[in-house]
Scaffold this motif. Sequence first.
Motif, PDB file in Angstrom:
ATOM      1  N   ILE A 315      12.149  -9.845  -9.526  1.00 24.92           N
ATOM      2  CA  ILE A 315      11.499 -10.384  -8.330  1.00 24.92           C
ATOM      3  C   ILE A 315      11.027  -9.229  -7.468  1.00 24.92           C
ATOM      4  O   ILE A 315      11.806  -8.342  -7.108  1.00 24.92           O
ATOM      5  N   VAL A 316       9.739  -9.231  -7.110  1.00 18.46           N
ATOM      6  CA  VAL A 316       9.161  -8.138  -6.323  1.00 18.46           C
ATOM      7  C   VAL A 316       8.637  -8.609  -4.968  1.00 18.46           C
ATOM      8  O   VAL A 316       8.120  -7.803  -4.187  1.00 18.46           O
ATOM      9  N   GLY A 317       8.750  -9.896  -4.681  1.00 18.87           N
ATOM     10  CA  GLY A 317       8.286 -10.406  -3.391  1.00 18.87           C
ATOM     11  C   GLY A 317       8.831 -11.798  -3.143  1.00 18.87           C
ATOM     12  O   GLY A 317       9.108 -12.555  -4.080  1.00 18.87           O
ATOM     13  N   ARG A 318       8.985 -12.131  -1.858  1.00 19.56           N
ATOM     14  CA  ARG A 318       9.514 -13.446  -1.489  1.00 19.56           C
ATOM     15  C   ARG A 318       8.865 -13.887  -0.181  1.00 19.56           C
ATOM     16  O   ARG A 318       8.688 -13.082   0.738  1.00 19.56           O
ATOM     17  N   LYS A 319       8.533 -15.160  -0.114  1.00 22.89           N
ATOM     18  CA  LYS A 319       7.929 -15.740   1.083  1.00 22.89           C
ATOM     19  C   LYS A 319       8.622 -17.067   1.388  1.00 22.89           C
ATOM     20  O   LYS A 319       8.595 -17.996   0.572  1.00 22.89           O
ATOM     21  N   THR A 360      -0.739 -23.557   3.077  1.00 23.03           N
ATOM     22  CA  THR A 360      -1.533 -22.650   2.260  1.00 23.03           C
ATOM     23  C   THR A 360      -1.164 -21.215   2.603  1.00 23.03           C
ATOM     24  O   THR A 360      -0.977 -20.857   3.767  1.00 23.03           O
ATOM     25  N   VAL A 361      -1.078 -20.389   1.558  1.00 20.03           N
ATOM     26  CA  VAL A 361      -0.657 -18.994   1.674  1.00 20.03           C
ATOM     27  C   VAL A 361      -1.592 -18.148   0.825  1.00 20.03           C
ATOM     28  O   VAL A 361      -2.023 -18.574  -0.255  1.00 20.03           O
ATOM     29  N   THR A 362      -1.924 -16.959   1.292  1.00 23.72           N
ATOM     30  CA  THR A 362      -2.715 -16.020   0.499  1.00 23.72           C
ATOM     31  C   THR A 362      -1.832 -14.858   0.058  1.00 23.72           C
ATOM     32  O   THR A 362      -0.892 -14.473   0.760  1.00 23.72           O
ATOM     33  N   ILE A 363      -2.145 -14.327  -1.112  1.00 21.71           N
ATOM     34  CA  ILE A 363      -1.399 -13.198  -1.676  1.00 21.71           C
ATOM     35  C   ILE A 363      -2.410 -12.135  -2.068  1.00 21.71           C
ATOM     36  O   ILE A 363      -3.257 -12.360  -2.951  1.00 21.71           O
ATOM     37  N   GLU A 364      -2.343 -10.994  -1.433  1.00 26.20           N
ATOM     38  CA  GLU A 364      -3.193  -9.851  -1.779  1.00 26.20           C
ATOM     39  C   GLU A 364      -2.431  -9.015  -2.806  1.00 26.20           C
ATOM     40  O   GLU A 364      -1.299  -8.568  -2.543  1.00 26.20           O
ATOM     41  N   HIS A 365      -3.037  -8.779  -3.977  1.00 26.18           N
ATOM     42  CA  HIS A 365      -2.308  -8.113  -5.051  1.00 26.18           C
ATOM     43  C   HIS A 365      -3.247  -7.200  -5.834  1.00 26.18           C
ATOM     44  O   HIS A 365      -4.461  -7.457  -5.919  1.00 26.18           O
ATOM     45  N   PRO A 366      -2.714  -6.142  -6.447  1.00 22.18           N
ATOM     46  CA  PRO A 366      -3.530  -5.301  -7.332  1.00 22.18           C
ATOM     47  C   PRO A 366      -3.890  -6.075  -8.595  1.00 22.18           C
ATOM     48  O   PRO A 366      -3.197  -7.014  -8.997  1.00 22.18           O
ATOM     49  N   SER A 367      -4.962  -5.648  -9.223  1.00 26.05           N
ATOM     50  CA  SER A 367      -5.405  -6.349 -10.431  1.00 26.05           C
ATOM     51  C   SER A 367      -4.572  -5.983 -11.651  1.00 26.05           C
ATOM     52  O   SER A 367      -4.622  -6.688 -12.664  1.00 26.05           O
ATOM     53  N   SER A 368      -3.795  -4.897 -11.591  1.00 28.72           N
ATOM     54  CA  SER A 368      -2.974  -4.472 -12.726  1.00 28.72           C
ATOM     55  C   SER A 368      -1.721  -3.782 -12.202  1.00 28.72           C
ATOM     56  O   SER A 368      -1.665  -3.379 -11.033  1.00 28.72           O
ATOM     57  N   PRO A 369      -0.681  -3.649 -13.046  1.00 24.30           N
ATOM     58  CA  PRO A 369       0.544  -2.982 -12.601  1.00 24.30           C
ATOM     59  C   PRO A 369       0.266  -1.510 -12.258  1.00 24.30           C
ATOM     60  O   PRO A 369      -0.717  -0.930 -12.745  1.00 24.30           O
ATOM     61  N   PRO A 370       1.120  -0.884 -11.447  1.00 27.57           N
ATOM     62  CA  PRO A 370       2.335  -1.434 -10.814  1.00 27.57           C
ATOM     63  C   PRO A 370       1.982  -2.239  -9.556  1.00 27.57           C
ATOM     64  O   PRO A 370       1.024  -1.922  -8.853  1.00 27.57           O
ATOM     65  N   TYR A 371       2.792  -3.258  -9.284  1.00 29.43           N
ATOM     66  CA  TYR A 371       2.537  -4.154  -8.157  1.00 29.43           C
ATOM     67  C   TYR A 371       3.400  -3.716  -6.964  1.00 29.43           C
ATOM     68  O   TYR A 371       4.471  -4.268  -6.715  1.00 29.43           O
ATOM     69  N   ARG A 372       2.900  -2.715  -6.263  1.00 25.72           N
ATOM     70  CA  ARG A 372       3.667  -2.156  -5.145  1.00 25.72           C
ATOM     71  C   ARG A 372       3.179  -2.651  -3.791  1.00 25.72           C
ATOM     72  O   ARG A 372       3.921  -2.594  -2.830  1.00 25.72           O
ATOM     73  N   SER A 373       1.962  -3.077  -3.703  1.00 24.10           N
ATOM     74  CA  SER A 373       1.408  -3.507  -2.409  1.00 24.10           C
ATOM     75  C   SER A 373       1.062  -4.992  -2.472  1.00 24.10           C
ATOM     76  O   SER A 373      -0.103  -5.376  -2.562  1.00 24.10           O
ATOM     77  N   LEU A 374       2.087  -5.830  -2.478  1.00 20.86           N
ATOM     78  CA  LEU A 374       1.915  -7.278  -2.498  1.00 20.86           C
ATOM     79  C   LEU A 374       2.106  -7.808  -1.091  1.00 20.86           C
ATOM     80  O   LEU A 374       3.126  -7.526  -0.446  1.00 20.86           O
ATOM     81  N   LYS A 375       1.138  -8.562  -0.608  1.00 24.16           N
ATOM     82  CA  LYS A 375       1.172  -9.015   0.779  1.00 24.16           C
ATOM     83  C   LYS A 375       1.001 -10.529   0.853  1.00 24.16           C
ATOM     84  O   LYS A 375      -0.023 -11.064   0.439  1.00 24.16           O
ATOM     85  N   PHE A 376       2.015 -11.203   1.359  1.00 27.52           N
ATOM     86  CA  PHE A 376       1.926 -12.629   1.671  1.00 27.52           C
ATOM     87  C   PHE A 376       1.341 -12.787   3.075  1.00 27.52           C
ATOM     88  O   PHE A 376       1.707 -12.061   4.004  1.00 27.52           O
ATOM     89  N   LYS A 377       0.472 -13.771   3.244  1.00 34.38           N
ATOM     90  CA  LYS A 377      -0.026 -14.125   4.570  1.00 34.38           C
ATOM     91  C   LYS A 377      -0.167 -15.647   4.660  1.00 34.38           C
ATOM     92  O   LYS A 377      -0.831 -16.264   3.830  1.00 34.38           O
ATOM     93  N   THR A 448      -8.424 -15.165   3.816  1.00 30.84           N
ATOM     94  CA  THR A 448      -7.932 -14.427   4.982  1.00 30.84           C
ATOM     95  C   THR A 448      -8.241 -12.957   4.774  1.00 30.84           C
ATOM     96  O   THR A 448      -8.063 -12.430   3.667  1.00 30.84           O
ATOM     97  N   PRO A 449      -8.713 -12.259   5.794  1.00 25.24           N
ATOM     98  CA  PRO A 449      -9.024 -10.829   5.646  1.00 25.24           C
ATOM     99  C   PRO A 449      -7.781 -10.043   5.260  1.00 25.24           C
ATOM    100  O   PRO A 449      -6.685 -10.314   5.761  1.00 25.24           O
ATOM    101  N   PRO A 450      -7.921  -9.074   4.350  1.00 23.89           N
ATOM    102  CA  PRO A 450      -6.755  -8.255   3.986  1.00 23.89           C
ATOM    103  C   PRO A 450      -6.224  -7.513   5.211  1.00 23.89           C
ATOM    104  O   PRO A 450      -6.971  -7.067   6.070  1.00 23.89           O
ATOM    105  N   GLY A 451      -4.951  -7.387   5.290  1.00 20.24           N
ATOM    106  CA  GLY A 451      -4.320  -6.712   6.427  1.00 20.24           C
ATOM    107  C   GLY A 451      -2.828  -6.669   6.235  1.00 20.24           C
ATOM    108  O   GLY A 451      -2.318  -6.679   5.114  1.00 20.24           O
TER     109      GLY A 451
END
Length: 729
Positions: A315-319, A360-377, A448-451
């Motif tokens: 698990i790398v993220g939780r909302k 409704t929730v948005t998730i900003e994520h990289p297109s490939s690993p490693p998934y270090r910058s995952l953002k729930f909004k 939602t705009p990335p931030g």
Amino acid sequence: MSPAVASAKLTLSYPLYASDFDPQNDNFLLVGGGGGEGRTGVGNKITLINSSRKHTISEVVDIDLSRDEDSVTSLAIASSTASSVTAFAGINSSQADQNAGKNDHLRSFRLEYPPPKRTDAEESKGQGAQAYKGQTAALGRASLFTPSTAPKKETYQRVTRLSRPCKINGGQLGAIATGLASKGEVVLFDAKTNGPMGPWVEARIPLGQGVEAADVDIIGLNDNEGSPPGNFAVAYCTDYEVHAFSMTLKQHSTPEPRLSYGEPHPDVFAGKARPKFRSLRFITPHLLLLLQNRPNRQGADLLLFELSSSFQGKIVGRKSLHRGINAATALSVTHLTSSPPSESNQLVAAVAGQDTSIETVTIEHPSSPPYRSLKFKSHTLLRSVHPQQITSLSFSVSSPPVATEFSVPPQYIKLASTSIASTVVVHTFPLFPIPPAQKSAKRRYVLTPPGRSDAATMGLSILFSALAIALGAFFLQAFTEIRGGSPDYLGAKGWLSQRVHDYIAIPYILENGTSIAPSTTAISTLSDSASQSASSIADQVTNTLSDLTSSISNTAATAAKEILYDTPEEAKAAVSSALDAASSAVSELHAASEACSATASSSMTSLSSSAASRASAASHHVRDLLSRHYEYRQQHLPDSDDVHHMVIHDDEASGKLKAGFHRPGAGEGGDEAKVRRFEELSQREKELWKQRLREAGVWAVDEGEAVLKGVFFGSVAGAVGAAVRGAMG
């Protein structure tokens, strides 16, 4: 604050359990449900809905199903063209057929789309609108589950999931899962055949006794992993476990699911309940989104789960979802893709709760690993969407915008939801363009705009709130210090000029007429007297201790000489004498201490008595003059020239009130100070003088202001006569 979301609602004639958008055309939505087998009077149907308008949706065509069979329990669109759509559905055979060991639970249908509207140019050429016949067809049916051996046949097709067609060879993998089966099962099949006929099952995955798959999802590996055509990643979840594996279409090999994650058992003292997985979706081949319900209906969470190449995960993220969602019932996601693909992508997820709300929730994520910058909004919370429980959610497929010769048209995504109350609601969410990272790239559209993530935003909000509270407390403390209502911790009285300080520093007056601000003059006088008494006492103690110390030192020196030079008998006597002297010194020290304490007590008592007597004398004098003045005014006309006037002023040198009777023209000369009758004072000046008179004990609130009328108030004793003459002409 999220923007306004347009919505359209339609009520059908039967309860709804499943829905899906056409992946190629979001203007059409397919829903299904029914009353099931029996004489309920509610039919079983599949309905094609026109969702092209934001505020209105309408029925296009229905497929009436047999009332002797079960209702539609799951639904998925396999493919579509400009004129029709093909879909798979889970529909159980009649109970009699099931008891006989035959249950054709997987069905396929084709529905014809209405023709597009003619343009004005086409109508001018005589090309009128084509008649819509609404043709529908049942393509086939099949039984793919292993026949149940349970006495009561209740197995149904709980999940129907299809992958997107492969871009290379068009291959498509389908998955179905059992519900209410004694032994759960997941079946994978080739979804590109003309119908569910023949040996098209790719794999069976038995789950064991009493274990069933809560959800299944499939994603193709061709575009991302460089795999051969027809290679897919499959994941399914039970109540407490997540399994994943890969498989290739048309190889008919038995896959080996790997246990990617298992919900750990709670501590022995924490109870037996564990969170349960409700649904899952692939974000990328190595990133899963899981929906989990907490025990005892205490809420729901979204989890981000990273898969390795061997399908081991973490698990790398939780909302945490909104607290109003005590249990989640459905999940749907859509990928906001861009062309060409960008390094960062946005996924939109919608979760339905048992309280009929949708978050409704948005998730900003990289297109490939490693998934270090995952953002729930969090985006928005839609409350009371349906009158009863929500049964399904479906997002439309987002495609990169196609530019016209003028501009890019507005972009939207649609979310459909159904309920057992026969209602279907379609929400339309507007997308917003963001500038590309590179000039050569195209703009991508997001919800939602990335931030900052929600956690970072909450942390900053807490920090700014704490700073605001601290600043408020600081200014409040400074203000109360200036007003005299708090001890002087900050030294705020010295921050202002004397004029500003005198204007702000108004004593606090309580309802009973008393002030919580002490008299500065009285405190200063008492402090000076106490300091003098304490200094005198300290001198007495110092002198006494000095004398005692000298006496002890002399006695000890004498004893030392006797010990060094005389006989033992004489030394013993000298030591005894020294001890007697020391004991005598201690007794004198105690006596001196008691004397000092008595002196201090006497001084403080005398000081208090003297201050009280002086204050009492001054108070009685002024009170007596006020009484005499009031009686005198009752006997004489207030405006007569012979009336004696009483003047009260505050002597700044002594800090006391002084008063006397004066006749016009009888005062002494000197520096002029303005004196005015009580009636001529401003309201603020009246309150200050009444407060001063109350502190001095010469006037009480219950006496009223009548005794103060006609009294002149001034400030400097030497100028009272001149002031009275100036005030009276």
